[in-house]
Design an enzyme around this catalytic site. Structure first.
Site, mmCIF file in Angstrom:
data_model
loop_
_atom_site.group_PDB
_atom_site.id
_atom_site.type_symbol
_atom_site.label_atom_id
_atom_site.label_comp_id
_atom_site.label_asym_id
_atom_site.label_seq_id
_atom_site.Cartn_x
_atom_site.Cartn_y
_atom_site.Cartn_z
ATOM 1 N N ALA A 10 0.818 -1.226 0.000
ATOM 2 C CA ALA A 10 0.000 0.000 0.000
ATOM 3 C C ALA A 10 0.847 1.270 0.000
ATOM 4 C CB ALA A 10 -0.944 -0.019 1.202
ATOM 5 N N ALA A 11 1.758 1.382 0.938
ATOM 6 C CA ALA A 11 2.508 2.627 1.089
ATOM 7 C C ALA A 11 3.410 2.886 -0.120
ATOM 8 C CB ALA A 11 3.331 2.585 2.376
ATOM 9 N N ARG A 21 2.278 11.115 -10.673
ATOM 10 C CA ARG A 21 1.207 12.046 -11.069
ATOM 11 C C ARG A 21 1.670 13.501 -10.936
ATOM 12 N NH1 ARG A 21 -2.549 8.116 -9.111
ATOM 13 N NH2 ARG A 21 -2.374 8.901 -6.991
ATOM 14 N N GLU A 32 10.661 -4.585 -4.741
ATOM 15 C CA GLU A 32 9.830 -5.451 -3.906
ATOM 16 C C GLU A 32 10.516 -6.814 -3.839
ATOM 17 O OE1 GLU A 32 7.138 -5.486 -1.855
ATOM 18 O OE2 GLU A 32 7.704 -7.577 -1.717
ATOM 19 N N SER A 38 1.164 -4.580 -4.843
ATOM 20 C CA SER A 38 -0.197 -4.131 -4.540
ATOM 21 C C SER A 38 -1.035 -5.209 -3.871
ATOM 22 C CB SER A 38 -0.901 -3.646 -5.813
ATOM 23 O OG SER A 38 -0.294 -2.490 -6.287
ATOM 24 N N CYS A 42 -5.614 -6.424 3.842
ATOM 25 C CA CYS A 42 -6.905 -6.264 4.505
ATOM 26 C C CYS A 42 -7.900 -7.359 4.099
ATOM 27 C CB CYS A 42 -7.517 -4.904 4.159
ATOM 28 S SG CYS A 42 -6.347 -3.566 4.198
HETATM 29 C C1 LIG Z 1 -5.538 -8.811 8.485
HETATM 30 C C2 LIG Z 1 -5.301 -7.374 8.080
HETATM 31 C C3 LIG Z 1 -6.392 -6.511 7.969
HETATM 32 C C4 LIG Z 1 -6.189 -5.177 7.615
HETATM 33 N N1 LIG Z 1 -7.277 -4.366 7.507
HETATM 34 C C5 LIG Z 1 -7.113 -3.088 7.133
HETATM 35 C C6 LIG Z 1 -8.259 -2.227 6.947
HETATM 36 O O1 LIG Z 1 -9.421 -2.640 7.126
HETATM 37 N N2 LIG Z 1 -8.033 -0.941 6.570
HETATM 38 C C7 LIG Z 1 -6.768 -0.443 6.387
HETATM 39 O O2 LIG Z 1 -6.629 0.726 6.042
HETATM 40 N N3 LIG Z 1 -5.693 -1.247 6.547
HETATM 41 C C8 LIG Z 1 -5.823 -2.544 6.909
HETATM 42 N N4 LIG Z 1 -4.735 -3.349 7.054
HETATM 43 C C9 LIG Z 1 -3.417 -2.778 6.934
HETATM 44 C C10 LIG Z 1 -2.948 -2.610 5.528
HETATM 45 O O3 LIG Z 1 -3.047 -3.799 4.802
HETATM 46 C C11 LIG Z 1 -1.524 -2.176 5.680
HETATM 47 O O4 LIG Z 1 -1.568 -0.844 6.123
HETATM 48 C C12 LIG Z 1 -0.733 -2.230 4.444
HETATM 49 O O5 LIG Z 1 -0.577 -3.546 3.968
HETATM 50 C C13 LIG Z 1 0.601 -1.661 4.775
HETATM 51 O O6 LIG Z 1 1.335 -1.614 3.629
HETATM 52 P P1 LIG Z 1 2.780 -1.054 3.665
HETATM 53 O O7 LIG Z 1 3.128 -0.798 2.238
HETATM 54 O O8 LIG Z 1 2.915 0.068 4.598
HETATM 55 O O9 LIG Z 1 3.722 -2.167 4.330
HETATM 56 P P2 LIG Z 1 3.842 -3.723 4.267
HETATM 57 O O10 LIG Z 1 2.524 -4.397 4.114
HETATM 58 O O11 LIG Z 1 4.659 -4.012 5.467
HETATM 59 O O12 LIG Z 1 4.679 -4.057 2.944
HETATM 60 C C14 LIG Z 1 6.062 -3.854 2.838
HETATM 61 C C15 LIG Z 1 6.558 -4.491 1.566
HETATM 62 O O13 LIG Z 1 7.925 -4.218 1.470
HETATM 63 C C16 LIG Z 1 8.611 -5.372 1.038
HETATM 64 N N5 LIG Z 1 9.970 -5.270 1.550
HETATM 65 C C17 LIG Z 1 10.355 -5.209 2.839
HETATM 66 N N6 LIG Z 1 11.693 -5.114 2.908
HETATM 67 C C18 LIG Z 1 12.159 -5.094 1.625
HETATM 68 C C19 LIG Z 1 13.457 -4.990 1.056
HETATM 69 N N7 LIG Z 1 14.551 -4.897 1.811
HETATM 70 N N8 LIG Z 1 13.562 -4.983 -0.291
HETATM 71 C C20 LIG Z 1 12.470 -5.083 -1.068
HETATM 72 N N9 LIG Z 1 11.207 -5.178 -0.582
HETATM 73 C C21 LIG Z 1 11.056 -5.186 0.757
HETATM 74 C C22 LIG Z 1 7.850 -6.535 1.637
HETATM 75 O O14 LIG Z 1 8.039 -7.710 0.899
HETATM 76 C C23 LIG Z 1 6.400 -6.019 1.537
HETATM 77 O O15 LIG Z 1 5.799 -6.419 0.317
HETATM 78 C C24 LIG Z 1 -4.876 -4.679 7.391
HETATM 79 C C25 LIG Z 1 -3.785 -5.556 7.489
HETATM 80 C C26 LIG Z 1 -3.982 -6.884 7.823
HETATM 81 C C27 LIG Z 1 -2.787 -7.825 7.917
#
Ligand SMILES: Cc1cc2nc3c(=O)[nH]c(=O)nc-3n(C[C@H](O)[C@H](O)[C@H](O)COP(=O)(O)OP(=O)(O)OC[C@H]3O[C@@H](n4cnc5c(N)ncnc54)[C@H](O)[C@@H]3O)c2cc1C
Length: 65
Positions: A10-11, A21, A32, A38, A42
């Site tokens: 997500a982030a 954009r 990744e 992507s 959730c």
């Molecule tokens: C069960 C569950 C329910 C959820 N429900 C909700 C909801 O209802 N609403 C909501 O807003 N959010 C929800 N979330 C949270 C939401 O899914 C997360 O906020 C989101 O996945 C966070 O994404 P992120 O990109 O911050 O980090 P992460 O999900 O931590 O992803 C980080 C990525 O970086 C990659 N990475 C890490 N280190 C490296 C590296 N050194 N080199 C290359 N790649 C790397 C990893 O492989 C991973 O793909 C939920 C999460 C879960 C688990």
């Protein structure tokens, strides 16, 4: 300008899309460590709870898109 983003959930993908954009001339590279970008974590409780059966439905975008 070249921007490197680590992590394509997500982030990371939100940051990359927004940056392209507002600064279309920037070179944006996302690294990744898995094969999936992507991924919507959730959706996991609904997948485990049998609300749907295709895990690919938790992937919002293919790498090629
Ligand atoms: C069960 C569950 C329910 C959820 N429900 C909700 C909801 O209802 N609403 C909501 O807003 N959010 C929800 N979330 C949270 C939401 O899914 C997360 O906020 C989101 O996945 C966070 O994404 P992120 O990109 O911050 O980090 P992460 O999900 O931590 O992803 C980080 C990525 O970086 C990659 N990475 C890490 N280190 C490296 C590296 N050194 N080199 C290359 N790649 C790397 C990893 O492989 C991973 O793909 C939920 C999460 C879960 C688990």
């Amino acid at each position: 300008m070249k921007v490197v983003i680590i992590g394509a959930v997500a982030a990371g993908m939100s940051a990359a899309a927004k940056l392209k954009r507002i600064k279309p001339d920037y070179e944006v590279v996302v690294y990744e460590k898995t094969d999936i970008v992507s991924f919507g974590a959730c959706g996991l409780p609904y997948y485990v709870g049998d609300f749907f059966h295709d895990p690919n439905m938790m992937i919002a975008r293919e790498k090629s898109k």
